[in-house]
Design an enzyme around this catalytic site. Sequence first.
Site, PDB file in Angstrom:
ATOM      1  N   ARG A   1       0.984  -1.410 -10.782  1.00 18.72           N
ATOM      2  CA  ARG A   1       0.400  -2.748 -10.803  1.00 18.72           C
ATOM      3  C   ARG A   1       0.747  -3.430 -12.120  1.00 18.72           C
ATOM      4  O   ARG A   1       1.097  -2.784 -13.116  1.00 18.72           O
ATOM      5  CB  ARG A   1      -1.118  -2.676 -10.646  1.00 18.72           C
ATOM      6  CG  ARG A   1      -1.589  -2.088  -9.324  1.00 18.72           C
ATOM      7  CD  ARG A   1      -3.107  -2.048  -9.279  1.00 18.72           C
ATOM      8  NE  ARG A   1      -3.606  -1.551  -8.010  1.00 18.72           N
ATOM      9  CZ  ARG A   1      -3.846  -0.260  -7.746  1.00 18.72           C
ATOM     10  NH1 ARG A   1      -3.625   0.645  -8.689  1.00 18.72           N
ATOM     11  NH2 ARG A   1      -4.300   0.111  -6.568  1.00 18.72           N
TER      12      ARG A   1
ATOM     13  N   LYS B   1      -6.459   1.262 -10.905  1.00 19.78           N
ATOM     14  CA  LYS B   1      -7.633   0.570 -10.389  1.00 19.78           C
ATOM     15  C   LYS B   1      -8.714   1.572 -10.024  1.00 19.78           C
ATOM     16  O   LYS B   1      -8.436   2.628  -9.468  1.00 19.78           O
ATOM     17  CB  LYS B   1      -7.227  -0.246  -9.158  1.00 19.78           C
ATOM     18  CG  LYS B   1      -8.259  -1.226  -8.674  1.00 19.78           C
ATOM     19  CD  LYS B   1      -7.680  -2.055  -7.539  1.00 19.78           C
ATOM     20  CE  LYS B   1      -8.677  -3.084  -7.032  1.00 19.78           C
ATOM     21  NZ  LYS B   1      -8.105  -3.882  -5.925  1.00 19.78           N
TER      22      LYS B   1
ATOM     23  N   HIS C   1       3.676  -8.308  -8.470  1.00 17.13           N
ATOM     24  CA  HIS C   1       3.153  -7.551  -7.336  1.00 17.13           C
ATOM     25  C   HIS C   1       4.192  -7.431  -6.221  1.00 17.13           C
ATOM     26  O   HIS C   1       4.136  -6.489  -5.421  1.00 17.13           O
ATOM     27  CB  HIS C   1       1.881  -8.204  -6.802  1.00 17.13           C
ATOM     28  CG  HIS C   1       0.912  -7.228  -6.206  1.00 17.13           C
ATOM     29  ND1 HIS C   1       0.196  -6.331  -6.963  1.00 17.13           N
ATOM     30  CD2 HIS C   1       0.569  -6.987  -4.919  1.00 17.13           C
ATOM     31  CE1 HIS C   1      -0.570  -5.592  -6.176  1.00 17.13           C
ATOM     32  NE2 HIS C   1      -0.355  -5.965  -4.935  1.00 17.13           N
TER      33      HIS C   1
ATOM     34  N   ARG D   1       5.945  -4.270  -6.577  1.00 16.68           N
ATOM     35  CA  ARG D   1       5.130  -3.163  -6.047  1.00 16.68           C
ATOM     36  C   ARG D   1       5.315  -3.060  -4.532  1.00 16.68           C
ATOM     37  O   ARG D   1       5.458  -1.955  -3.981  1.00 16.68           O
ATOM     38  CB  ARG D   1       3.670  -3.402  -6.418  1.00 16.68           C
ATOM     39  CG  ARG D   1       2.670  -2.379  -5.893  1.00 16.68           C
ATOM     40  CD  ARG D   1       1.304  -2.691  -6.504  1.00 16.68           C
ATOM     41  NE  ARG D   1       0.215  -1.977  -5.848  1.00 16.68           N
ATOM     42  CZ  ARG D   1      -0.147  -0.730  -6.140  1.00 16.68           C
ATOM     43  NH1 ARG D   1       0.516  -0.061  -7.069  1.00 16.68           N
ATOM     44  NH2 ARG D   1      -1.153  -0.165  -5.523  1.00 16.68           N
TER      45      ARG D   1
ATOM     46  N   HIS E   1      -3.621   3.742  -3.816  1.00 24.59           N
ATOM     47  CA  HIS E   1      -4.516   3.042  -2.906  1.00 24.59           C
ATOM     48  C   HIS E   1      -5.792   3.853  -2.676  1.00 24.59           C
ATOM     49  O   HIS E   1      -5.763   5.082  -2.658  1.00 24.59           O
ATOM     50  CB  HIS E   1      -3.836   2.789  -1.557  1.00 24.59           C
ATOM     51  CG  HIS E   1      -2.844   1.672  -1.602  1.00 24.59           C
ATOM     52  ND1 HIS E   1      -1.884   1.478  -0.630  1.00 24.59           N
ATOM     53  CD2 HIS E   1      -2.650   0.681  -2.503  1.00 24.59           C
ATOM     54  CE1 HIS E   1      -1.155   0.419  -0.929  1.00 24.59           C
ATOM     55  NE2 HIS E   1      -1.596  -0.079  -2.051  1.00 24.59           N
TER      56      HIS E   1
ATOM     57  N   TYR F   1       2.180  -2.685   5.040  1.00 20.55           N
ATOM     58  CA  TYR F   1       3.633  -2.553   4.921  1.00 20.55           C
ATOM     59  C   TYR F   1       4.276  -2.266   6.272  1.00 20.55           C
ATOM     60  O   TYR F   1       5.415  -2.650   6.515  1.00 20.55           O
ATOM     61  CB  TYR F   1       3.964  -1.453   3.914  1.00 20.55           C
ATOM     62  CG  TYR F   1       3.405  -1.745   2.544  1.00 20.55           C
ATOM     63  CD1 TYR F   1       3.852  -2.837   1.813  1.00 20.55           C
ATOM     64  CD2 TYR F   1       2.398  -0.956   1.998  1.00 20.55           C
ATOM     65  CE1 TYR F   1       3.327  -3.127   0.572  1.00 20.55           C
ATOM     66  CE2 TYR F   1       1.869  -1.237   0.746  1.00 20.55           C
ATOM     67  CZ  TYR F   1       2.337  -2.328   0.038  1.00 20.55           C
ATOM     68  OH  TYR F   1       1.802  -2.621  -1.189  1.00 20.55           O
TER      69      TYR F   1
END
Length: 330
Positions: free
Chosen positions: A161, A186, A257, A260, A283, A292
């Site tokens: 990220r 995150k 992003h 990514r 994630h 995706y």
Amino acid sequence: MTAMTLPALIQRFFTDRLCVQMEASRHTIASYRDTFRLLLRYAGARLGKPPVAITVEDIDVDLVADFLAHTEAARGNCARSRNTRLAAIRSFFRYVAMTDPTWMLHCQRILAMPNKRYVKRAVTFLDASEIAALLAAPDLSTWAGKRDHALLLLAVQTGLRASELVSLQNKDVVLGTGAHVRCMGKGRKERCTPIRRETAKVLKAWIGDHGKSDQPLFPSIRGERLSRDALEHLVRKHCLTASRTCPSIAAKRVTPHTLRHSTAMDLLHHGVDQAVIALWLGHESVETTQVYIHADMRMKEKALARVAAPDVPTGRFQPDDQLLAFLEGL
């Protein structure tokens, strides 16, 4: 018991609730802070009061609804940004309801406000030729060009990220056998992402040119950590350069992003399992990786190729004489 004022509640919400009880990240605190700065300015202008004179009763469901509409109309925020502002306001009034139950009904009305629905568009990503053009864009004869090339190469290979990229220090890169990069992602989840041999060579050459282990891996010209805005500007600048040799990049809105997303799509195209992609990107759930699959036209084209077309004769509609007479009479 004397009811607490709005300024006291906001101060306790940030210092006690967010910092102590929840140990919220600095990104969450900064997002909530910006929301309340905007809300108090809007409320003050609408009510004709300074922020310190605004009461809990003044911030009612109608004012919050008008403020959210204002963020979209006047500030140009999208529905997702609006929902983020609403989440911060909900969190505060949930705290107010627990702190002072006399405001329970007032808070309940605000907590019942729904999120705004928005169009979920397919993710934007770069294909192999576009990635190659982007990596070739920086001028390797300059210090900034070497930094940008190393940063972009690491970004498209690891899928970190933007906040993770700018927070990296030299000591977070482990070279040699089992080369990898460590980051705090995150949700305060630490993860290690392996890097390819060519990426390790570029990073080794870059780290050897500057600094100590506790310095930023990708510093600014002043030696400080890059900001998010600087990273976005960097990506836009090199995309503009890359578009001269690869025009398809110009048709896409490329952000940090996007790189990514490009990593995830590259892994998906090479047959990597969704669970591994989710683990690679950090994630919270494998379901997040489903986005995706929806954006992957190659998988859809392969599925279409396996389906046989129905053996039904095609033909054109032939109207009878009555229909022709009816149409001619109009």
